[in-house]
Design a protein around this motif. Structure first.
Motif, PDB file in Angstrom:
ATOM      1  N   ILE A  39       0.871  -1.181   0.000  1.00 22.88           N
ATOM      2  CA  ILE A  39       0.000   0.000   0.000  1.00 22.88           C
ATOM      3  C   ILE A  39       0.903   1.225   0.000  1.00 22.88           C
ATOM      4  CG2 ILE A  39      -1.802   1.248   1.248  1.00 22.88           C
ATOM      5  CD1 ILE A  39      -2.581  -1.441   2.533  1.00 22.88           C
ATOM      6  N   LYS A  40       0.930   1.943  -1.078  1.00 24.31           N
ATOM      7  CA  LYS A  40       1.892   3.018  -1.273  1.00 24.31           C
ATOM      8  C   LYS A  40       1.393   4.377  -0.794  1.00 24.31           C
ATOM      9  CE  LYS A  40       4.752   0.167  -3.152  1.00 24.31           C
ATOM     10  NZ  LYS A  40       5.945  -0.277  -2.392  1.00 24.31           N
ATOM     11  N   THR A  41       0.103   4.480  -0.491  1.00 28.18           N
ATOM     12  CA  THR A  41      -0.417   5.773  -0.046  1.00 28.18           C
ATOM     13  C   THR A  41      -0.024   6.040   1.399  1.00 28.18           C
ATOM     14  OG1 THR A  41      -2.496   4.722   0.597  1.00 28.18           O
ATOM     15  CG2 THR A  41      -2.372   5.660  -1.611  1.00 28.18           C
ATOM     16  N   LYS A  42      -0.246   7.271   1.856  1.00 32.16           N
ATOM     17  CA  LYS A  42       0.095   7.625   3.231  1.00 32.16           C
ATOM     18  C   LYS A  42      -0.795   6.867   4.210  1.00 32.16           C
ATOM     19  CE  LYS A  42      -2.908  11.713   3.459  1.00 32.16           C
ATOM     20  NZ  LYS A  42      -2.940  13.186   3.668  1.00 32.16           N
ATOM     21  N   PRO A  43      -0.346   6.682   5.479  1.00 35.32           N
ATOM     22  CA  PRO A  43      -1.143   5.939   6.469  1.00 35.32           C
ATOM     23  C   PRO A  43      -2.552   6.488   6.620  1.00 35.32           C
ATOM     24  CG  PRO A  43       1.064   6.341   7.297  1.00 35.32           C
ATOM     25  CD  PRO A  43       0.952   7.109   6.024  1.00 35.32           C
ATOM     26  N   TYR A  44      -3.495   5.589   6.839  1.00 31.33           N
ATOM     27  CA  TYR A  44      -4.912   5.975   6.945  1.00 31.33           C
ATOM     28  C   TYR A  44      -5.244   6.352   8.377  1.00 31.33           C
ATOM     29  CZ  TYR A  44      -9.974   5.798   6.320  1.00 31.33           C
ATOM     30  OH  TYR A  44     -11.291   6.125   6.266  1.00 31.33           O
ATOM     31  N   TYR A  45      -5.903   7.460   8.570  1.00 29.68           N
ATOM     32  CA  TYR A  45      -6.363   7.860   9.899  1.00 29.68           C
ATOM     33  C   TYR A  45      -7.652   8.657   9.765  1.00 29.68           C
ATOM     34  CZ  TYR A  45      -4.284  12.404   8.772  1.00 29.68           C
ATOM     35  OH  TYR A  45      -3.980  13.586   8.169  1.00 29.68           O
ATOM     36  N   PHE A  46      -8.440   8.639  10.868  1.00 28.77           N
ATOM     37  CA  PHE A  46      -9.664   9.428  10.917  1.00 28.77           C
ATOM     38  C   PHE A  46      -9.326  10.844  11.354  1.00 28.77           C
ATOM     39  CE2 PHE A  46     -11.498   5.204  11.441  1.00 28.77           C
ATOM     40  CZ  PHE A  46     -12.573   5.269  10.579  1.00 28.77           C
ATOM     41  N   LYS A  47      -9.931  11.819  10.719  1.00 24.41           N
ATOM     42  CA  LYS A  47      -9.778  13.195  11.147  1.00 24.41           C
ATOM     43  C   LYS A  47     -10.850  13.518  12.178  1.00 24.41           C
ATOM     44  CE  LYS A  47      -7.729  15.047   6.927  1.00 24.41           C
ATOM     45  NZ  LYS A  47      -7.863  16.061   5.861  1.00 24.41           N
ATOM     46  N   GLU A  48     -10.505  14.428  13.090  1.00 26.27           N
ATOM     47  CA  GLU A  48     -11.455  14.854  14.104  1.00 26.27           C
ATOM     48  C   GLU A  48     -12.560  15.664  13.417  1.00 26.27           C
ATOM     49  OE1 GLU A  48     -10.755  18.088  17.217  1.00 26.27           O
ATOM     50  OE2 GLU A  48     -10.155  16.255  18.218  1.00 26.27           O
ATOM     51  N   HIS A  49     -13.804  15.256  13.663  1.00 31.35           N
ATOM     52  CA  HIS A  49     -14.897  15.989  13.066  1.00 31.35           C
ATOM     53  C   HIS A  49     -16.097  15.921  13.999  1.00 31.35           C
ATOM     54  CE1 HIS A  49     -15.258  11.818  11.830  1.00 31.35           C
ATOM     55  NE2 HIS A  49     -16.552  12.013  11.656  1.00 31.35           N
ATOM     56  N   SER A  50     -17.154  16.645  13.700  1.00 25.93           N
ATOM     57  CA  SER A  50     -18.295  16.706  14.602  1.00 25.93           C
ATOM     58  C   SER A  50     -19.594  16.829  13.832  1.00 25.93           C
ATOM     59  CB  SER A  50     -18.166  17.901  15.549  1.00 25.93           C
ATOM     60  OG  SER A  50     -18.158  19.104  14.806  1.00 25.93           O
ATOM     61  N   ILE A  51     -20.683  16.544  14.540  1.00 27.21           N
ATOM     62  CA  ILE A  51     -22.001  16.767  13.984  1.00 27.21           C
ATOM     63  C   ILE A  51     -22.750  17.697  14.917  1.00 27.21           C
ATOM     64  CG2 ILE A  51     -22.126  14.548  12.796  1.00 27.21           C
ATOM     65  CD1 ILE A  51     -23.788  13.501  15.086  1.00 27.21           C
ATOM     66  N   GLN A  52     -23.678  18.418  14.354  1.00 24.13           N
ATOM     67  CA  GLN A  52     -24.454  19.381  15.139  1.00 24.13           C
ATOM     68  C   GLN A  52     -25.882  18.859  15.260  1.00 24.13           C
ATOM     69  OE1 GLN A  52     -22.888  22.215  16.192  1.00 24.13           O
ATOM     70  NE2 GLN A  52     -24.602  22.698  17.532  1.00 24.13           N
ATOM     71  N   LYS A  53     -26.299  18.638  16.486  1.00 22.10           N
ATOM     72  CA  LYS A  53     -27.667  18.217  16.726  1.00 22.10           C
ATOM     73  C   LYS A  53     -28.484  19.419  17.178  1.00 22.10           C
ATOM     74  CE  LYS A  53     -26.780  13.372  17.844  1.00 22.10           C
ATOM     75  NZ  LYS A  53     -26.976  12.307  18.858  1.00 22.10           N
ATOM     76  N   SER A  54     -29.773  19.414  16.853  1.00 31.34           N
ATOM     77  CA  SER A  54     -30.645  20.520  17.208  1.00 31.34           C
ATOM     78  C   SER A  54     -30.669  20.742  18.713  1.00 31.34           C
ATOM     79  CB  SER A  54     -32.067  20.230  16.704  1.00 31.34           C
ATOM     80  OG  SER A  54     -32.941  21.270  17.094  1.00 31.34           O
ATOM     81  N   GLY A  55     -30.282  21.959  19.138  1.00 28.37           N
ATOM     82  CA  GLY A  55     -30.323  22.301  20.546  1.00 28.37           C
ATOM     83  C   GLY A  55     -29.216  21.680  21.373  1.00 28.37           C
ATOM     84  N   GLU A  56     -28.260  21.021  20.738  1.00 26.46           N
ATOM     85  CA  GLU A  56     -27.186  20.378  21.487  1.00 26.46           C
ATOM     86  C   GLU A  56     -25.844  20.871  20.971  1.00 26.46           C
ATOM     87  OE1 GLU A  56     -27.502  16.188  21.322  1.00 26.46           O
ATOM     88  OE2 GLU A  56     -29.555  16.109  22.102  1.00 26.46           O
ATOM     89  N   ALA A  57     -24.862  20.734  21.830  1.00 27.37           N
ATOM     90  CA  ALA A  57     -23.503  21.119  21.439  1.00 27.37           C
ATOM     91  C   ALA A  57     -22.948  20.098  20.455  1.00 27.37           C
ATOM     92  CB  ALA A  57     -22.605  21.196  22.672  1.00 27.37           C
TER      93      ALA A  57
END
Length: 307
Positions: A39-57
């Protein structure tokens, strides 16, 4: 199943997890590493991300450390210098996590991992040389080289620092010097400590007791050493850290871990990696066997003098 194989571009490997045959185990580990390296591509990792729920942080879904925050450390040194205790102090765990089926005894590599100040640390504790737990130093050197090879196979990206573990108190003697030379012979690299070495001195509690009431710091003590020990400090460019492995004081433990990370990060070159293809040399085994006989003579002489 065929669709899965195609999706993975037929990057496949067969594993037998019940066998105890070391040849089979080594062969399938090497095959897995070879397939992964395709596998020649760079290492796989999850990026920090978020979802916005109605009325919630915002809620963080997942956070995965960046590869750059990893720190791989390889502990090396003579038997009885406190490597296993150092491993536990670094990762702050009494029970060591085992990778690849490695056993948790002092003559087999121990592997631990932990996170400190945002840095994910992987630590491999290799068997100590000149151990009295083996029948001969030929067996000791075979085991040591085999475990070092496993370490580099488990972490093919390499180690950011080769941590040479010494202890404060016992005189830095012939066996310590020979341990360093055997290490260089096994790695086939006379400059391995110069480029990636960090000296970790254990028995920090004894050091602090001896210098109590003086202005001597650990750094000053290192710079004041003479003879073979100073040569080692100079070879590692005075990348040195003092460890107290018996304390329960979290401030002390945090401080020495911070210092270890700092010294390791002074090494600006890429992680130290190694590929092994040639078994141990007869010359290396003969040298180790000679030193083993000398060590046994000293051990039995000391034992007979106190019993």
């Amino acid at each position: 199943m065929g669709a899965v194989f195609e999706e993975c571009n037929f990057r496949c490997v067969l594993f037998n997890n019940v066998t105890e045959d070391t040849t089979t185990l080594d062969k399938q580990r090497k095959q897995l590493i070879e397939v992964a390296k395709n596998i020649k591509t760079k290492p796989y990792y999850f990026k920090e991300h978020s979802i916005q729920k109605s009325g919630e942080a915002s809620v963080f879904l997942h956070t995965q450390r960046q590869i750059s925050s990893n720190l791989n450390l390889l502990l090396l040194g003579m038997s009885g210098r406190g490597k296993s205790a150092t491993l536990k102090s670094i990762i702050m765990k009494k029970d060591i996590e085992i990778l690849g089926g490695w056993k948790t005894v002092t003559d087999i590599s121990q592997v631990g991992e932990g996170t400190f100040e945002g840095c994910h640390i992987n630590v491999v504790d290799t068997p100590g040389l000149f151990s009295t737990n083996v029948a001969s130093e030929e067996e000791n050197i075979k085991r040591f080289q085999g475990e070092v090879q496993k370490a580099f196979e488990t972490f093919p990206e390499g180690f950011h620092a080769l941590v040479l573990v010494l202890s404060y108190g016992p005189r830095f003697g012939r066996e310590d010097v020979q341990t360093i030379q055997i290490l260089k012979d096994v790695l086939k690299d006379e400059n391995c400590l110069r480029t990636h070495g960090v000296v970790l001195v254990t028995n920090g509690d004894n050091f602090n007791f001896d210098v109590k009431g003086t202005d001597t710091s650990f750094k000053q003590w290192c710079e004041e050493q003479r003879g073979p020990m100073r040569t080692v400090f100079e070879e590692c460019n005075f990348r040195c850290v003092l460890f107290n492995n018996v304390t329960d004081d979290t401030t002390t433990l945090d401080k020495q871990r911070t210092q270890l990370i700092k010294e390791a990060k002074k090494i600006q070159t890429k992680p130290y990696s190694k590929e092994f293809s040639i078994p141990h040399s007869n010359k290396l085994v003969q040298f180790a066997e000679l030193q083993w006989q000398k060590t046994k003579q000293v051990f039995w002489k000391f034992k007979n003098s106190i019993f």
